[in-house]
Design a protein around this motif. Sequence first.
Motif, mmCIF file in Angstrom:
data_model
loop_
_atom_site.group_PDB
_atom_site.id
_atom_site.type_symbol
_atom_site.label_atom_id
_atom_site.label_comp_id
_atom_site.label_asym_id
_atom_site.label_seq_id
_atom_site.Cartn_x
_atom_site.Cartn_y
_atom_site.Cartn_z
ATOM 1 N N MET A 25 0.838 -1.204 0.000
ATOM 2 C CA MET A 25 0.000 0.000 0.000
ATOM 3 C C MET A 25 0.875 1.258 0.000
ATOM 4 O O MET A 25 0.576 2.223 -0.686
ATOM 5 N N TRP A 26 1.922 1.241 0.794
ATOM 6 C CA TRP A 26 2.841 2.373 0.889
ATOM 7 C C TRP A 26 3.435 2.656 -0.483
ATOM 8 O O TRP A 26 3.573 3.799 -0.887
ATOM 9 N N LEU A 30 0.282 3.863 -2.958
ATOM 10 C CA LEU A 30 -0.391 5.111 -2.600
ATOM 11 C C LEU A 30 0.563 6.281 -2.432
ATOM 12 O O LEU A 30 0.210 7.417 -2.728
ATOM 13 N N VAL A 31 1.767 6.011 -1.934
ATOM 14 C CA VAL A 31 2.703 7.093 -1.644
ATOM 15 C C VAL A 31 3.902 7.071 -2.580
ATOM 16 O O VAL A 31 4.548 8.077 -2.812
ATOM 17 N N PHE A 33 -4.286 -0.223 4.436
ATOM 18 C CA PHE A 33 -4.815 0.983 3.817
ATOM 19 C C PHE A 33 -4.928 2.105 4.843
ATOM 20 O O PHE A 33 -4.559 3.247 4.579
ATOM 21 N N TYR A 34 -5.440 1.793 6.037
ATOM 22 C CA TYR A 34 -5.606 2.816 7.072
ATOM 23 C C TYR A 34 -4.259 3.425 7.464
ATOM 24 O O TYR A 34 -4.127 4.636 7.569
ATOM 25 N N THR A 81 -1.494 3.571 5.732
ATOM 26 C CA THR A 81 -0.908 4.337 4.628
ATOM 27 C C THR A 81 -1.690 5.621 4.373
ATOM 28 O O THR A 81 -1.103 6.692 4.242
ATOM 29 N N TYR A 82 -3.002 5.519 4.299
ATOM 30 C CA TYR A 82 -3.812 6.693 3.989
ATOM 31 C C TYR A 82 -3.812 7.692 5.138
ATOM 32 O O TYR A 82 -3.846 8.905 4.913
ATOM 33 N N SER A 83 -3.749 7.197 6.371
ATOM 34 C CA SER A 83 -3.692 8.109 7.518
ATOM 35 C C SER A 83 -2.420 8.940 7.487
ATOM 36 O O SER A 83 -2.426 10.109 7.883
ATOM 37 N N THR A 133 -1.010 10.098 4.884
ATOM 38 C CA THR A 133 -1.306 11.195 3.958
ATOM 39 C C THR A 133 -2.260 12.207 4.597
ATOM 40 O O THR A 133 -2.070 13.411 4.457
ATOM 41 N N LEU A 134 -3.280 11.714 5.313
ATOM 42 C CA LEU A 134 -4.238 12.617 5.958
ATOM 43 C C LEU A 134 -3.571 13.479 7.023
ATOM 44 O O LEU A 134 -3.952 14.631 7.219
ATOM 45 N N THR A 147 -12.096 8.838 11.803
ATOM 46 C CA THR A 147 -11.973 7.378 11.894
ATOM 47 C C THR A 147 -13.108 6.791 12.716
ATOM 48 O O THR A 147 -13.766 5.834 12.299
#
Length: 166
Positions: free
Chosen positions: A5-6, A9-10, A63-64, A66-68, A70-71, A84
Amino acid sequence: AVVVMWYFLVGVGMTVLCAIGVVLAIVGVLECSGFNVHGLGFSGRDILIGNLFCIISVLGSAFYNTYSKTLLERYSVLRVVLYTDAIAFLVLLPFTIYREPESFKNFLHFSFFAWVCLLFLALLRNLLALVLFLQVLKRLDATVVGLSTYLIPFFGVLTAGMFLGA
C-alpha cells in the motif's frame, strides 16, 4: 500489505530494514499461532469466509496506516481520530443491529462497574491508543508503524498480567 500500500499510494519502496521487519513479523506470527503445514485445511465454506475476513482486515489495516499518513499532512491527529471513529460507527452500526439486535436493550441493565469498564475501554484503550498511534505515524514510515502492531498481543498479555494479577 502495508509495504505494498505504501508503494502504490505514496510511491515509497521497501528498505532493507523494512524487508527484515516483514520477514521477522511473518515468522513471529506463524510461530505464535502454532502454524502447522500438515494441519492446514482450505476446504469448507467457513474456512473460506474466515480466510477472506483475515485478508480483508489485513488489507484494511494496511490501507488505514498508509492513507492516515497522507491525511496527517493535512489534518490534525484529533481530526483524523474523529473521522476514523465516525466512519467506523456508521459502517459497523448496521452490522451490529443486524447481528446483535438485543445488545442495545441490554445497555439499560449494565452495572455501574460495566459502565466504568466500557468508559475505560473507550477512552484509554481506543481513543488514547489511536491518538498515540497517529502521533507516531506522523513521525515514522507507515511500514515501521504497521509492523509495530504485531507487538499488540505482547503488550495485551503484559497489561492483563499487571491489572489482573495473572
